[in-house]
Design an enzyme around this catalytic site. Structure first.
Site, PDB file in Angstrom:
ATOM      1  N   GLY A 165       0.712  -1.362  -0.098  1.00 31.05           N
ATOM      2  CA  GLY A 165       0.414   0.512   0.062  1.00 31.05           C
ATOM      3  C   GLY A 165       0.977   1.220  -0.459  1.00 31.05           C
ATOM      4  O   GLY A 165       1.737   1.210  -0.477  1.00 31.05           O
ATOM      5  N   THR A 246       6.776  -2.621  11.371  1.00 31.50           N
ATOM      6  CA  THR A 246       6.134  -1.517  11.601  1.00 31.50           C
ATOM      7  C   THR A 246       4.670  -0.548  11.218  1.00 31.50           C
ATOM      8  O   THR A 246       4.424   0.151  11.193  1.00 31.50           O
ATOM      9  CB  THR A 246       6.830  -0.447  10.582  1.00 31.50           C
ATOM     10  OG1 THR A 246       6.573  -0.510   9.430  1.00 31.50           O
ATOM     11  CG2 THR A 246       8.587   0.006  10.700  1.00 31.50           C
ATOM     12  N   ARG A 248       1.668  -3.748  12.656  1.00 27.44           N
ATOM     13  CA  ARG A 248       1.003  -4.340  13.641  1.00 27.44           C
ATOM     14  C   ARG A 248       1.315  -4.584  13.975  1.00 27.44           C
ATOM     15  O   ARG A 248       1.698  -5.848  13.926  1.00 27.44           O
ATOM     16  CB  ARG A 248      -0.379  -3.765  13.727  1.00 27.44           C
ATOM     17  CG  ARG A 248      -1.581  -2.106  13.313  1.00 27.44           C
ATOM     18  CD  ARG A 248      -0.864  -1.379  14.197  1.00 27.44           C
ATOM     19  NE  ARG A 248      -2.116  -0.200  13.932  1.00 27.44           N
ATOM     20  CZ  ARG A 248      -1.564   0.677  13.719  1.00 27.44           C
ATOM     21  NH1 ARG A 248      -0.783   0.534  13.211  1.00 27.44           N
ATOM     22  NH2 ARG A 248      -2.240   1.877  13.560  1.00 27.44           N
ATOM     23  N   GLU A 277       2.113  -2.658  24.234  1.00 31.10           N
ATOM     24  CA  GLU A 277       2.588  -1.899  23.522  1.00 31.10           C
ATOM     25  C   GLU A 277       2.687  -0.341  24.883  1.00 31.10           C
ATOM     26  O   GLU A 277       1.330  -0.039  25.711  1.00 31.10           O
ATOM     27  CB  GLU A 277       2.531  -1.256  22.578  1.00 31.10           C
ATOM     28  CG  GLU A 277       2.601  -1.921  21.702  1.00 31.10           C
ATOM     29  CD  GLU A 277       2.107  -1.150  20.137  1.00 31.10           C
ATOM     30  OE1 GLU A 277       1.064  -0.724  19.715  1.00 31.10           O
ATOM     31  OE2 GLU A 277       2.731  -1.270  18.615  1.00 31.10           O
ATOM     32  N   HIS A 296       6.708   1.359  18.746  1.00 25.20           N
ATOM     33  CA  HIS A 296       5.217   2.318  17.571  1.00 25.20           C
ATOM     34  C   HIS A 296       5.639   3.878  17.705  1.00 25.20           C
ATOM     35  O   HIS A 296       4.554   4.703  17.392  1.00 25.20           O
ATOM     36  CB  HIS A 296       3.945   1.887  18.567  1.00 25.20           C
ATOM     37  CG  HIS A 296       3.358   1.987  17.448  1.00 25.20           C
ATOM     38  ND1 HIS A 296       2.132   0.630  17.051  1.00 25.20           N
ATOM     39  CD2 HIS A 296       3.613   2.505  15.967  1.00 25.20           C
ATOM     40  CE1 HIS A 296       0.765   0.662  16.378  1.00 25.20           C
ATOM     41  NE2 HIS A 296       1.955   2.215  15.806  1.00 25.20           N
ATOM     42  N   ALA A 298       7.528   5.042  14.325  1.00 27.27           N
ATOM     43  CA  ALA A 298       7.517   4.557  13.154  1.00 27.27           C
ATOM     44  C   ALA A 298       6.814   6.031  12.722  1.00 27.27           C
ATOM     45  O   ALA A 298       7.859   6.911  11.288  1.00 27.27           O
ATOM     46  CB  ALA A 298       7.571   3.304  12.779  1.00 27.27           C
TER      47      ALA A 298
END
Length: 352
Positions: A165, A246, A248, A277, A296, A298
């Site tokens: 994507g 990167t 989920r 997380e 998390h 990124a």
């Protein structure tokens, strides 16, 4: 509160940028209401029952479960037209339940693609050049044998991208242009020609795992991708290959990854997302020197937060104005949604 206003509601914080409020503030006919998790539940449910657009965090560990956009919440929100995730992911949203209820689901995909793609490359470079290993060693031990930390080069290697994507396509572009890499892609929703247009060769997942020197996970988390990267997938990887995600937590099996690392079946991993997380310091994956960890972050840049907040506010306004939003997750809901929009707002959508 204007009784005839178009209403947007959110908990605690918006996409972490004032751009959201600035865009919404241009419209005098829109009420923006902040709720708090610790506030009276009766007040929160009263607000949600009146709201038209629910702006929800994508961070599943931040949001109390009763405020996930699932069937129970939808049943209590008769005026809800749309659920809008703050991020590209929508872990806190049951898209199928929303579709059944005639509610739109939108995300802010593309807003953080540069940030996340750069993070992927950063993890790749840290792993192959063993930057974190030498940094940690030098900070805690005197002297170092440089040859004991010999690295490898990215140039000319093969990267396998799972999910081609916005982010995956950008990773492909950078890897080809900067490092002359061969790019394989697993994305069941794209044809071979569409993959080529995005700079990759279409591949089946297991072939990709076998051939790649780097595996980068860039697909959304949903019922089709949960536990997608399991023990068998790690077993197919080269012992010299690196695993990077990167996307989920939950897409890759953490226990199977720890086993693969402990048995030295892969060369290392770069992990930005986790089952819980942030991960605790005693998380099994944190003990490996060849794991580069980030919490998390990124997509957490000033630039991406501004873009995501702007996208979110603009889409909310478009929805309230009866327009079809550009980042619609469940387009099949549109006919049922159009009927609900007319009943709730007293006018037809602009794009039926």
């Amino acid at each position: 509160m204007n009784p005839n206003a178009k209403r947007i509601s959110y908990f605690e914080y918006l996409p972490n940028n004032e751009a959201f409020k600035e865009v919404v503030a241009r419209r005098a006919d829109v009420d923006l209401t902040r709720m708090v998790y610790a506030g009276p539940e009766a007040d929160n449910w009263k607000q949600l029952a009146q709201t038209h657009v629910y702006q929800v965090t994508a961070a599943r560990d931040d949001l109390p479960r009763q405020y996930f956009a699932e069937a129970d919440l939808l049943a209590r929100c008769p005026n809800l037209l749309a659920v809008s995730s703050n991020g590209a992911g929508y872990d806190t949203v049951d898209a199928d339940a929303c579709t059944a209820a005639g509610v739109l689901v939108v995300n802010q995909t593309g807003g953080n693609k540069e940030a996340v793609a750069e993070h992927v490359l950063g993890l790749m470079l840290c792993l192959c050049k063993r930057i974190m290993e030498t940094d940690r060693y030098m900070r805690h031990t005197g002297g170092i044998n440089r040859n004991a930390y010999m690295g490898t080069e990215i140039q000319g290697k093969t990267i396998g991208i799972v999910g081609l994507g916005n982010v995956g396509s950008r990773v492909a572009q950078i890897c080809r242009a900067a490092f002359d890499m061969r790019v394989l892609a697993y994305d069941p929703y794209l044809t071979a020609e569409q993959c080529r247009e995005r700079g990759a060769e279409k591949s089946e997942l297991h072939d990709l795992m076998r051939q790649a020197d780097y595996v980068s996970i860039n697909c959304p988390r949903n019922k089709e991708t949960l536990n997608l990267i399991d023990e068998r997938c790690y077993g197919l990887m080269k012992p010299t290959a690196f695993f990077i995600t990167t996307a989920r937590g939950g897409i890759h099996n953490e226990a199977a990854l720890a086993k693969a690392l402990s048995e030295k079946r892969i060369a290392g991993a770069g992990l930005d997302v986790w089952d819980v997380e942030p991960p605790k310091p005693d998380d099994p994956l944190m003990k490996f020197e060849n794991v580069v960890a980030s919490p998390h972050t990124a997509g957490v840049t000033y630039e991406s937060r501004w873009k995501m907040a702007t996208f979110a506010a603009e889409q909310a306004i478009q929805i309230l104005d009866g327009e079809r939003p550009p980042r619609l997750i469940n387009p099949e809901v549109w006919p049922a949604y159009a009927r609900r929009f007319e009943a709730i707002m007293g006018r037809s959508v602009k794009d039926a």
